[in-house]
Design an enzyme around this catalytic site. Sequence first.
Site, PDB file in Angstrom:
ATOM      1  CE  LYS A  43      -2.950  -3.372   0.121  1.00 33.16           C
ATOM      2  NZ  LYS A  43      -4.774  -2.765   0.798  1.00 33.16           N
TER       3      LYS A  43
HETATM    4  C1  LIG Z   1      -5.176  -4.458   1.365  1.00 32.73           C
HETATM    5  C2  LIG Z   1      -6.591  -3.937   1.223  1.00 32.73           C
HETATM    6  C3  LIG Z   1      -7.751  -4.443   2.073  1.00 32.73           C
HETATM    7  C4  LIG Z   1      -6.523  -5.436   3.438  1.00 32.73           C
HETATM    8  O1  LIG Z   1      -6.030  -5.050   4.220  1.00 32.73           O
HETATM    9  P1  LIG Z   1      -4.826  -5.764   4.622  1.00 32.73           P
HETATM   10  O2  LIG Z   1      -4.180  -4.691   5.593  1.00 32.73           O
HETATM   11  O3  LIG Z   1      -4.310  -6.332   3.983  1.00 32.73           O
HETATM   12  O4  LIG Z   1      -6.102  -6.783   6.098  1.00 32.73           O
HETATM   13  C5  LIG Z   1      -8.857  -3.867   2.359  1.00 32.73           C
HETATM   14  N1  LIG Z   1      -9.413  -4.208   1.234  1.00 32.73           N
HETATM   15  C6  LIG Z   1      -8.182  -3.396   0.071  1.00 32.73           C
HETATM   16  C7  LIG Z   1      -8.991  -2.785  -1.221  1.00 32.73           C
HETATM   17  C8  LIG Z   1      -7.542  -3.733   0.422  1.00 32.73           C
HETATM   18  O5  LIG Z   1      -6.206  -3.152  -1.440  1.00 32.73           O
END
Ligand SMILES: *Cc1c(COP(=O)(O)O)cnc(C)c1O
Length: 397
Positions: free
Chosen positions: A189
Site C-alpha cells: 500500500k
Molecule cells: C489491502 C486491502 C484490504 C485489506 O488490508 P489488510 O491490511 O491486508 O488487512 C482491504 N481492501 C482492499 C481494497 C485492499 O487493497
Amino acid sequence: MMTERFLPYARQTIEDDDIAAVAAALKSDFLTTGPLVERFETAFAAATGATHAVVCNSGTAALHLAALALDLKAGDAAVVPAMTFLSTANAVRMTGAEVVFADVDSDTALLTPETLEAALTRGRSAGQQIRAAFAVHLNGQICDMAGLGAAAKRAGIRLVEDACHALGVSGIGAAGHSAAACFSTHPVKAIATGEGGVVTTGDAEIAARMRRLRTHGMSREAAGFSDRVRGFEDDAPNPWYYEMAEIGWNYRMPDVLCALGLSQLKKLERFAARRRKIAATYGRLLAPLAPVIRPVSRASDPHGWHLYVIHVDFPALGTTRARLIKALHDEGIGSQVHYIPLHRQPYYRRRYGELSLPGAEAYYARCLSIPLFPAMTDADAERVAATLARLAKKAAA
Ligand SMILES: *Cc1c(COP(=O)(O)O)cnc(C)c1O
C-alpha cells in the site's frame, strides 16, 4: 534470461530513517500501546484531512471496526462491490451480516450510483435488510462519492469507504460523504508498517466506539461505568476498574509499528509524486498498443495510482493471461490480477448461489496489474512498456 533484478508488481520503500525510528521505539518503554499510537493517529488525521483517526492492526480490522461501529449484525445486509479484495466482504460477514454483491463499471471496476441502486433493488426484493454499502476506491481511482452519497441517502443506508488503495489522495479520509474511511498499511500500500490499518471518521462517537472495540470492548472512562458499587469509592472512580459493555477484539497496533507509520507518513507526498510520474510514463509509452493493450481509463482526477492496471484483449493477442504472466516473469517482470470477483469465491457461491455480474466479469477477463511502486526508476517503467510492446508484436506476428 533474467538480465536485470526482478521487478515485483508492488513493493514497500523502507529507508534508513524508517529503520532508525523503529530502533528508537524498540529501545523505549513501550512495545505495544504507548504514546506513538496517539501520535500516529494525530499525524494520520492531519495528512488525510480527517477529524478522527483510529489505528488498528490491519486494513481488514479497520473495515471490521467500521462495520461494527455502524451496528451491522446478523439479520442485516450490506452492499459490497464484487471487484475488491476479500476483506471488504469478509468484514461484513464477520459481524454476522450478509453481503449483497453489487456489479461494477466494466471499464473502471468501480461501484457506481447505478450499480449500487441495482444491488439495493435486488437485495431488498429478496427480503434483505440492507443498512450499509462499501465504496471501494479501486486502484486509486475515486468513486463518485457525491453520487453514491445521494443514492445512499435516498435508500436510508450508511456508506463506508474502503480507501485501502487511496491513501494520499486529497480529501480521502475526510469521509465527507461516508461514515468512515478505511486504510491499510500493508507493504504493497501507499505507506508500509508490515501489518496495519486506520479508520478515519468525522463522528466522535464512532471513533470512541472503535477505540473500545479494538481492545476487547474495554473502557476506563468513568462517565460510562454502569456498576456504581464496583466502579467507585466515595464518588471517585476506582483506579484499577474497567468495564466491558460489548464484545471486542485485540486489534491494537504496536508502538513499534506506529513509529514506522509516523516515519513513512512523512514520505507520503514524495511516494505519491513518484507513482504519478511512473503512471504518466506508462500512459505515454503504452498508448500505441491500444486497443489490444490499454491502460484502464482514468476514472478520476485526482487518482491515487495504487495499482497500474492494463486491459489486455488476450484472444486478440493470440495468448492467455497465464502465458502472458509467465512471459513477463521470464523477463524479470512481476504482474498480478486484482481481483477475482468475490461472488465467484467458493464460500460466497455456496452462500449466495450463482450471480450474474457482467461488469465485474468483463473487467476480470481483461485486467492485469503491472509494476508500480515509488522505488521504481523511469528506466524500469520503460523496460516494462518495451517488453509489453515486444510481446504484443510477437503475439500478433
Ligand atoms: C489491502 C486491502 C484490504 C485489506 O488490508 P489488510 O491490511 O491486508 O488487512 C482491504 N481492501 C482492499 C481494497 C485492499 O487493497
